[in-house]
Design a protein around this motif. Structure first.
Motif, PDB file in Angstrom:
ATOM      1  N   CYS A 627      29.860-114.890  97.074  1.00  0.00           N
ATOM      2  CA  CYS A 627      29.466-113.840  98.030  1.00  0.00           C
ATOM      3  C   CYS A 627      28.483-112.871  97.393  1.00  0.00           C
ATOM      4  O   CYS A 627      27.491-112.454  98.018  1.00  0.00           O
ATOM      5  CB  CYS A 627      30.701-113.083  98.519  1.00  0.00           C
ATOM      6  N   LEU A 628      28.749-112.499  96.149  1.00  0.00           N
ATOM      7  CA  LEU A 628      27.868-111.549  95.473  1.00  0.00           C
ATOM      8  C   LEU A 628      26.508-112.169  95.172  1.00  0.00           C
ATOM      9  O   LEU A 628      25.477-111.482  95.228  1.00  0.00           O
ATOM     10  CB  LEU A 628      28.532-111.053  94.187  1.00  0.00           C
ATOM     11  N   GLU A 629      26.492-113.455  94.842  1.00  0.00           N
ATOM     12  CA  GLU A 629      25.209-114.123  94.618  1.00  0.00           C
ATOM     13  C   GLU A 629      24.396-114.142  95.905  1.00  0.00           C
ATOM     14  O   GLU A 629      23.161-113.994  95.883  1.00  0.00           O
ATOM     15  CB  GLU A 629      25.430-115.548  94.096  1.00  0.00           C
ATOM     16  N   ARG A 630      25.065-114.334  97.040  1.00  0.00           N
ATOM     17  CA  ARG A 630      24.361-114.296  98.317  1.00  0.00           C
ATOM     18  C   ARG A 630      23.837-112.891  98.602  1.00  0.00           C
ATOM     19  O   ARG A 630      22.703-112.709  99.063  1.00  0.00           O
ATOM     20  CB  ARG A 630      25.297-114.747  99.442  1.00  0.00           C
ATOM     21  N   MET A 631      24.647-111.888  98.318  1.00  0.00           N
ATOM     22  CA  MET A 631      24.229-110.498  98.474  1.00  0.00           C
ATOM     23  C   MET A 631      22.998-110.208  97.609  1.00  0.00           C
ATOM     24  O   MET A 631      22.036-109.572  98.057  1.00  0.00           O
ATOM     25  CB  MET A 631      25.385-109.584  98.074  1.00  0.00           C
ATOM     26  N   LEU A 632      23.012-110.709  96.373  1.00  0.00           N
ATOM     27  CA  LEU A 632      21.881-110.524  95.469  1.00  0.00           C
ATOM     28  C   LEU A 632      20.627-111.189  96.026  1.00  0.00           C
ATOM     29  O   LEU A 632      19.526-110.614  95.992  1.00  0.00           O
ATOM     30  CB  LEU A 632      22.236-111.096  94.094  1.00  0.00           C
ATOM     31  N   ALA A 633      20.772-112.401  96.565  1.00  0.00           N
ATOM     32  CA  ALA A 633      19.613-113.118  97.114  1.00  0.00           C
ATOM     33  C   ALA A 633      19.015-112.369  98.299  1.00  0.00           C
ATOM     34  O   ALA A 633      17.789-112.251  98.425  1.00  0.00           O
ATOM     35  CB  ALA A 633      20.031-114.535  97.526  1.00  0.00           C
ATOM     36  N   VAL A 634      19.865-111.850  99.192  1.00  0.00           N
ATOM     37  CA  VAL A 634      19.373-111.099 100.352  1.00  0.00           C
ATOM     38  C   VAL A 634      18.648-109.845  99.893  1.00  0.00           C
ATOM     39  O   VAL A 634      17.558-109.510 100.386  1.00  0.00           O
ATOM     40  CB  VAL A 634      20.541-110.743 101.297  1.00  0.00           C
ATOM     41  N   ALA A 635      19.239-109.124  98.932  1.00  0.00           N
ATOM     42  CA  ALA A 635      18.630-107.886  98.438  1.00  0.00           C
ATOM     43  C   ALA A 635      17.269-108.158  97.814  1.00  0.00           C
ATOM     44  O   ALA A 635      16.306-107.404  98.024  1.00  0.00           O
ATOM     45  CB  ALA A 635      19.562-107.215  97.433  1.00  0.00           C
ATOM     46  N   GLU A 636      17.170-109.237  97.042  1.00  0.00           N
ATOM     47  CA  GLU A 636      15.894-109.549  96.391  1.00  0.00           C
ATOM     48  C   GLU A 636      14.862-110.040  97.401  1.00  0.00           C
ATOM     49  O   GLU A 636      13.676-109.695  97.308  1.00  0.00           O
ATOM     50  CB  GLU A 636      16.115-110.585  95.292  1.00  0.00           C
ATOM     51  N   ALA A 637      15.294-110.815  98.385  1.00  0.00           N
ATOM     52  CA  ALA A 637      14.357-111.332  99.376  1.00  0.00           C
ATOM     53  C   ALA A 637      13.771-110.226 100.237  1.00  0.00           C
ATOM     54  O   ALA A 637      12.622-110.315 100.689  1.00  0.00           O
ATOM     55  CB  ALA A 637      15.050-112.375 100.256  1.00  0.00           C
ATOM     56  N   HIS A 638      14.550-109.152 100.461  1.00  0.00           N
ATOM     57  CA  HIS A 638      14.099-108.072 101.359  1.00  0.00           C
ATOM     58  C   HIS A 638      13.756-106.797 100.604  1.00  0.00           C
ATOM     59  O   HIS A 638      13.628-105.735 101.227  1.00  0.00           O
ATOM     60  CB  HIS A 638      15.164-107.804 102.417  1.00  0.00           C
ATOM     61  N   ALA A 639      13.623-106.890  99.269  1.00  0.00           N
ATOM     62  CA  ALA A 639      13.209-105.742  98.452  1.00  0.00           C
ATOM     63  C   ALA A 639      14.109-104.540  98.696  1.00  0.00           C
ATOM     64  O   ALA A 639      13.656-103.458  99.066  1.00  0.00           O
ATOM     65  CB  ALA A 639      11.753-105.384  98.735  1.00  0.00           C
ATOM     66  N   LEU A 640      15.408-104.747  98.489  1.00  0.00           N
ATOM     67  CA  LEU A 640      16.397-103.675  98.603  1.00  0.00           C
ATOM     68  C   LEU A 640      16.945-103.394  97.204  1.00  0.00           C
ATOM     69  O   LEU A 640      17.962-103.963  96.799  1.00  0.00           O
ATOM     70  CB  LEU A 640      17.527-104.078  99.551  1.00  0.00           C
ATOM     71  N   PRO A 641      16.285-102.541  96.432  1.00  0.00           N
ATOM     72  CA  PRO A 641      16.655-102.387  95.019  1.00  0.00           C
ATOM     73  C   PRO A 641      18.053-101.859  94.796  1.00  0.00           C
ATOM     74  O   PRO A 641      18.727-102.257  93.847  1.00  0.00           O
ATOM     75  CB  PRO A 641      15.587-101.424  94.483  1.00  0.00           C
ATOM     76  N   VAL A 642      18.506-100.948  95.652  1.00  0.00           N
ATOM     77  CA  VAL A 642      19.851-100.397  95.460  1.00  0.00           C
ATOM     78  C   VAL A 642      20.903-101.485  95.645  1.00  0.00           C
ATOM     79  O   VAL A 642      21.826-101.627  94.838  1.00  0.00           O
ATOM     80  CB  VAL A 642      20.112 -99.240  96.444  1.00  0.00           C
ATOM     81  N   TRP A 643      20.742-102.262  96.679  1.00  0.00           N
ATOM     82  CA  TRP A 643      21.720-103.330  96.932  1.00  0.00           C
ATOM     83  C   TRP A 643      21.634-104.417  95.871  1.00  0.00           C
ATOM     84  O   TRP A 643      22.640-105.055  95.542  1.00  0.00           O
ATOM     85  CB  TRP A 643      21.514-103.904  98.339  1.00  0.00           C
ATOM     86  N   ARG A 644      20.459-104.626  95.310  1.00  0.00           N
ATOM     87  CA  ARG A 644      20.347-105.592  94.210  1.00  0.00           C
ATOM     88  C   ARG A 644      21.189-105.148  93.011  1.00  0.00           C
ATOM     89  O   ARG A 644      21.942-105.936  92.428  1.00  0.00           O
ATOM     90  CB  ARG A 644      18.881-105.744  93.796  1.00  0.00           C
ATOM     91  N   VAL A 645      21.059-103.874  92.647  1.00  0.00           N
ATOM     92  CA  VAL A 645      21.835-103.378  91.502  1.00  0.00           C
ATOM     93  C   VAL A 645      23.324-103.366  91.827  1.00  0.00           C
ATOM     94  O   VAL A 645      24.161-103.653  90.969  1.00  0.00           O
ATOM     95  CB  VAL A 645      21.340-101.982  91.084  1.00  0.00           C
ATOM     96  N   GLU A 646      23.665-103.049  93.090  1.00  0.00           N
ATOM     97  CA  GLU A 646      25.077-103.098  93.485  1.00  0.00           C
ATOM     98  C   GLU A 646      25.638-104.508  93.264  1.00  0.00           C
ATOM     99  O   GLU A 646      26.755-104.681  92.774  1.00  0.00           O
ATOM    100  CB  GLU A 646      25.222-102.702  94.960  1.00  0.00           C
ATOM    101  N   ALA A 647      24.855-105.523  93.633  1.00  0.00           N
ATOM    102  CA  ALA A 647      25.317-106.903  93.442  1.00  0.00           C
ATOM    103  C   ALA A 647      25.444-107.236  91.962  1.00  0.00           C
ATOM    104  O   ALA A 647      26.429-107.856  91.528  1.00  0.00           O
ATOM    105  CB  ALA A 647      24.349-107.863  94.130  1.00  0.00           C
ATOM    106  N   LEU A 648      24.452-106.840  91.166  1.00  0.00           N
ATOM    107  CA  LEU A 648      24.511-107.095  89.730  1.00  0.00           C
ATOM    108  C   LEU A 648      25.710-106.398  89.094  1.00  0.00           C
ATOM    109  O   LEU A 648      26.369-106.951  88.201  1.00  0.00           O
ATOM    110  CB  LEU A 648      23.218-106.617  89.064  1.00  0.00           C
ATOM    111  N   LEU A 649      25.991-105.195  89.558  1.00  0.00           N
ATOM    112  CA  LEU A 649      27.133-104.441  89.036  1.00  0.00           C
ATOM    113  C   LEU A 649      28.434-105.209  89.261  1.00  0.00           C
ATOM    114  O   LEU A 649      29.247-105.400  88.341  1.00  0.00           O
ATOM    115  CB  LEU A 649      27.181-103.074  89.715  1.00  0.00           C
ATOM    116  N   ARG A 650      28.628-105.677  90.483  1.00  0.00           N
ATOM    117  CA  ARG A 650      29.880-106.365  90.801  1.00  0.00           C
ATOM    118  C   ARG A 650      29.972-107.735  90.132  1.00  0.00           C
ATOM    119  O   ARG A 650      31.047-108.156  89.704  1.00  0.00           O
ATOM    120  CB  ARG A 650      30.025-106.480  92.321  1.00  0.00           C
ATOM    121  N   LEU A 651      28.857-108.418  90.004  1.00  0.00           N
ATOM    122  CA  LEU A 651      28.856-109.689  89.275  1.00  0.00           C
ATOM    123  C   LEU A 651      29.183-109.463  87.803  1.00  0.00           C
ATOM    124  O   LEU A 651      29.912-110.249  87.186  1.00  0.00           O
ATOM    125  CB  LEU A 651      27.492-110.373  89.414  1.00  0.00           C
TER     126      LEU A 651
END
Length: 1008
Positions: A627-651
């Motif tokens: 789930c977190l990898e999917r969250m990371l992919a969505v954040a990176e695809a749509h240039a959402l830096p905060v959500w990208r770091v949130e995903a990296l944090l939880r991973l």
């Protein structure tokens, strides 16, 4: 002649205070000083004197001011202040500012390109407190050598974001080489509120400038007239005393008026009054400026009237838009006005001019009749709209102010609302609230609801939830559409907007852990969406509802277990009573994630995948990571830096829990720091501190806590602050420092920790471990039971708190659990996490030994010790518990394990456990090590075998294979004592004979 004083008169005490503040800043004793007073009282002159002194001492001075045009531009005084320094000197290049450059890029144009590159396609919307902390670090670097001065004028005209930054700076200047000087009028508003509050809590010095007394009026008049005080005519002094009200500005203007009109002139080397002196201070100033303006060419006069309508400072470009002058004509007129001493170039902004004083612009416009002023404002607004229909930058707010001055309240409301929308999109919620509140006040009944719908999200983002929830209740009902039961496809846009509004407010309430308000907003949205919600709206609501279900005060209470029921004490096999509800939530959230991605709602998709990752942990961490990898992919695809770091944090957190390796957390922290996400960086610092505690890296944990704790308090980052406080308490508990643990837990409670999700960790990871290190096994079991009881009533997202590891080991060691109990406990996915797996391995060994399977038990201990390698304290604590059971059941190597544990806890200073290990060794009939001085010289491997310092001295001499007599002479002991030491060495090292012992000595001397 010049009509300004060349010296500062009557402000010796104020100059002394500023001088003392400068000296303190040079000694790293930063402070804030505010100069308060009416227009013309001398605030700017004092600020200029302070800057002059600072320059003389070699201190950098950063100078900016609030806007006098009535426009709201976030951080304008700060941007201007930094530009005043960096325009010539360039920004600093110190490496310690690297983590803060992305945030500071909002204030320093030179860093914007680098920040955009670091963030990729997206930009991180840093919070105001993050920006304030970054600015604080920048000022500390600038002032490192000699101190620095941040001088901000006209704060009564500044924006909400700047006020928030100043509040942060004021509270955190102590110990830094920074002097903050601010000037403002005593006008009601956020800036004055900030200053008064800082004064009450003694965080700032406030100097209220009073009118000059008669003696100082005389001295100032003499300075302006460049004569002795005795030469100033009495009539002049009487006029000044009556009509200047002790204002330095009015003194200068009245004298200028007397000189210009010929009422005061020099004759025979003395000043004389010719005729009578005019009366009426305000009207005199107005008439004075009116005469000066009338003496100018008509085009210059019209230009100045237009400029005064824009405020005391004005943009050359804007004036050119309104007048239509070409460059040559425009600058010719500006030069004429400047030569007439009406305006001056604005040194802080090269493309701007300023009237000689704020009151000068007011006096110029006051010379016009009200109808003429309104006509000038309307004409200026129309000219700007014709020349710049898009109304870039501050011009929309300027047009709104001009329309309001021209009597068009509705038009002003429209433009203020649009300006607020744009400012909100830029991430400045506080300024957006100011603009939208202004629009809300001006809007008519027909437009007010639409403005309210724009204002509510701004209030939520600005953290003004109380105001938002109060205002949302004033919205008129959406026009009835039979339809709360009609299909979404035929529902009106007003209803859809209202649904989206309630959903956004609900998310803000969930993030603030305000369950009741969140539930109310969800209910309102659901009532409007009816039985046929739009898929994308339903997806956003499902996500909010899912997160809401995890809030402690919203989850339904668990039913009470019957007396004597094992599940009441957290026995294996118990399940959270809301598990079925959470399973339904997970199914709905998964569908919501799919809908959000399909409908182009990436933020909702990230929210959904984050929720799914939390819920999936119950099944296993592979699913959660997916789930977190999917969250990371969505954040990176749509240039959402905060959500990208949130995903990296939880991973990263999941990776540590699974393996004990914090490398991925470190990488997530680097990503957060590179983005300038200070709050997220602090969250990661808290996780890294707790991980260091579990790994026994005490110094690293202490360094992180000490470095970050105050900063999280300054930023009001409550979750990270609480977690760091708990980390500090857990650090003390794991070092066996009970009193220190209790002190830290008091701070944790004062920060609201006992109303947070962290309670299981407080009970299991902190207090239970602390009790075991005090050899209070009953207390440890009680703490674990309390943690389990909390989990029975609340959803839990922490899996290392004891339920899946330490609790089973204690229950098995105490004889309360048998094989079926442990089998049920190990079925949970969380038992595969490294921290839990070590305890369960030791529990398995104890049961195997008790079941009469000694070889399997010993093998299980070896496997558990391998799993426990990253966690030395837990490893040796489990070894001590297991050894006691092995002694009782007669299996394994309990003496060796106890010696290893005793050595560890003795070195760690945890004497209760070390003493318990020694007591068990004596019960087993084994020798007990004597911890004499110099014992550190004994290699750790030999110490764990119980080899004493004297025995090691004998062993070290065996490299040359001497006899007992030679050893006795060398050590000054008897041969019989030598023989005894050799016998002990053979027994403790397991060597078969003296020759093998000599070989061991040679190996030790050879080294690695």
């Amino acid at each position: 002649m010049r009509t300004t004083s060349s010296i500062t008169v009557g402000r010796a005490a104020e100059l002394g205070r500023l001088g003392s503040a400068l000296a303190a800043a040079r000694q790293r004793s930063g402070r804030a000083v505010f100069l308060l007073g009416e227009a013309g009282i001398g605030k700017s002159r004092l600020a200029g004197e302070c800057a002059y002194q600072a320059y003389g001492l070699g201190l950098p001075v950063l100078r900016g001011r609030g806007s006098s045009t009535g426009t709201v531009t976030p951080f304008r005084p700060l941007i201007e202040a930094l530009s005043s320094r960096f325009r010539a000197a360039g920004p600093p290049t110190d490496p310690e500012l690297d983590p803060y450059r992305p945030a500071l890029a909002r204030l320093v144009p030179e860093w914007r390109g680098a920040a955009a590159s670091a963030a990729g396609a997206g930009a991180y919307p840093e919070t105001v407190v993050e920006l304030a902390e970054a600015l604080l670090r920048l000022l500390a670097v600038l002032g490192r050598d000699a101190g620095c001065v941040l001088l901000l004028e006209d704060l009564h005209d500044t924006d909400a974001e700047t006020v928030a930054v100043l509040e942060y700076l004021v509270d955190n200047l102590a110990g830094l080489p920074v002097l903050l000087v601010g000037t403002l009028r005593a006008e009601p508003g956020p800036a004055l509120d900030l200053v008064r509050a800082a004064e009450r809590r003694r965080a700032a010095a406030v100097t209220e400038l009073r009118p000059l007394p008669p003696a100082d009026v005389r001295a100032m008049a003499a300075a302006v007239l460049e004569s002795d005080a005795a030469d100033v005519p009495a009539a002049v002094l009487e006029t000044l005393a009556d009509r200047a009200d002790g204002s330095p500005y009015l003194i200068e203007e009245l004298l200028a008026d007397m000189l210009a009109g010929g009422a005061l002139h020099r004759a025979g080397g003395r000043w004389e009054v010719a005729g009578g002196l005019r009366t009426g201070v305000p009207s005199t100033i107005v008439r004075s400026w009116g005469r000066r303006i009338d003496q100018l060419d008509p085009p210059v006069r019209d230009l100045l009237l237009t400029a005064a309508t824009l405020g005391s400072r004005f943009s050359v470009a804007t004036v050119q838009l309104i007048t239509g002058y070409d460059d040559r004509t425009l600058f010719s007129h500006l030069r004429s006005a400047s030569e007439a001493n009406v305006i001056v170039p604005d040194g802080a902004a090269p493309d701007r001019y300023a009237f000689r004083h704020t009151l000068t612009a007011a006096a110029v416009t006051a010379a016009l009749a009200p109808a003429e002023r309104a006509a000038v404002a309307r004409r200026a607004a129309r000219a700007i709209l014709r020349a710049d229909p898009e109304l870039a930058d501050e011009r929309r707010q300027l047009v709104a102010s001009l329309l309001l001055a021209g009597g068009d309240r509705t038009g002003a409301a429209v433009h203020f609302a649009e300006a607020g929308r744009r400012v909100l999109e830029a991430g400045a919620a506080g300024s957006a609230v100011v603009l939208l509140e202004r629009a809300h006040e001006l809007a008519g009944d027909a437009e007010r609801a639409a403005v309210t719908e724009q204002l509510l999200p701004a209030l939520a983002e600005a953290g003004q939830l109380e105001r938002a929830f109060e205002l949302v209740r004033t919205l008129p009902p959406v026009r009835p559409e039979p339809a709360a039961a009609r299909p979404a496809a035929v529902r009106g846009p007003a209803t859809d907007r209202r649904i989206d509004l309630h959903t956004r407010l609900a998310w803000a309430a969930v993030m603030a852990e305000r369950a009741a308000e969140a539930a109310a907003q969800v209910a309102a949205a659901r009532a409007l969406s009816g039985a046929h919600p739009r898929p994308e709206q339903d997806a956003a609501l499902v996500v909010v509802e899912g997160h809401l279900a995890l809030l402690p005060d919203h989850a339904p209470a668990a039913p009470t277990a019957p007396e004597g029921d094992a599940t009441a004490a957290g026995a294996p096999g118990d399940e959270h009573p809301g598990r079925a509800r959470l399973a339904r939530t997970e199914a709905l959230a998964r569908r919501a994630a799919e809908v959000a991605e399909r409908c182009g709602l990436p933020v909702v998709a990230c929210q959904a995948w984050q929720l799914l990752a939390l819920l999936a942990r119950e099944r296993g961490f592979d699913d959660a990571d997916a789930c977190l990898e999917r969250m990371l992919a969505v954040a990176e695809a749509h240039a959402l830096p905060v959500w990208r770091v949130e995903a990296l944090l939880r991973l990263g957190a999941n990776a540590f829990m699974r393996t004990g390796d914090g490398a991925r957390l470190e990488r997530a922290r680097e990503a957060a720091a590179g983005l300038g996400a200070i709050v997220l960086t602090q969250t990661l610092d808290g996780l890294l501190a707790m991980n260091a505690v579990l790994r026994g890296e005490w110094r690293t944990a202490r360094e992180i806590v000490d470095r970050c704790l105050d900063a999280t308090a300054r930023l009001n980052n409550v979750p990270a602050h609480r977690y760091l406080l708990l980390g500090s308490a857990t650090l003390a508990a794991h070092r066996g420092r009970g009193r220190e643990m209790e002190r830290e837990l008091v701070r944790f409670r004062q920060a609201g920790g006992e109303e947070s999700f962290l309670m299981p960790l407080r009970h299991g990871l902190c207090r239970a471990i602390g009790a075991l290190l005090a050899e209070d096994r009953a207390g440890a079991r009680a703490e674990l039971a309390a943690g389990l009881a909390w989990e029975q009533e609340h959803p839990n997202v922490f899996y290392l708190a004891g339920r899946h590891g330490l609790h089973p080991l204690l229950e098995v060691a105490e004889g309360h659990w048998q094989r079926p109990d442990l089998t049920r406990a190990t079925a949970a996915p969380a038992t595969e996490l490294a921290w839990n797996r070590q305890f369960l391995g030791f529990a398995e060994a104890v049961l195997l030994g008790r079941e009469g399977r000694p070889r399997d038990a010993a093998r299980a201990v070896d496997e558990a010790r391998a799993a426990a390698a990253p966690f030395p304290l837990a490893h040796h604590l489990a070894l001590r518990l297991t050894a006691e059971a092995a002694l009782a059941d007669g299996w394994g190597d309990p003496v060796g394990w106890l010696r290893t544990a005793e050595e560890y806890f003795h070195e760690a200073g945890v004497q209760p456990v070390a003493a318990a290990c020694r007591a068990l060794l004596r019960r087993a009939g084994a020798s007990v090590a004597q911890h004499r001085g110099g014992r550190d010289a004994v290699p750790a491997g030999l110490r764990s075998c119980g080899v004493t310092l004297r025995e090691y001295e004998v062993l070290a001499l065996l490299t040359d294979r001497p006899g007992n007599q030679q050893l006795a002479r060398t050590l000054s002991i008897s041969p019989r004592t030598v023989e005894k030491h050799v016998a002990n060495l053979l027994a403790k090292t397991g060597r078969p004979d003296r020759a093998a012992l000599c070989d061991l000595a040679a190996e030790l001397c050879a080294g690695p």
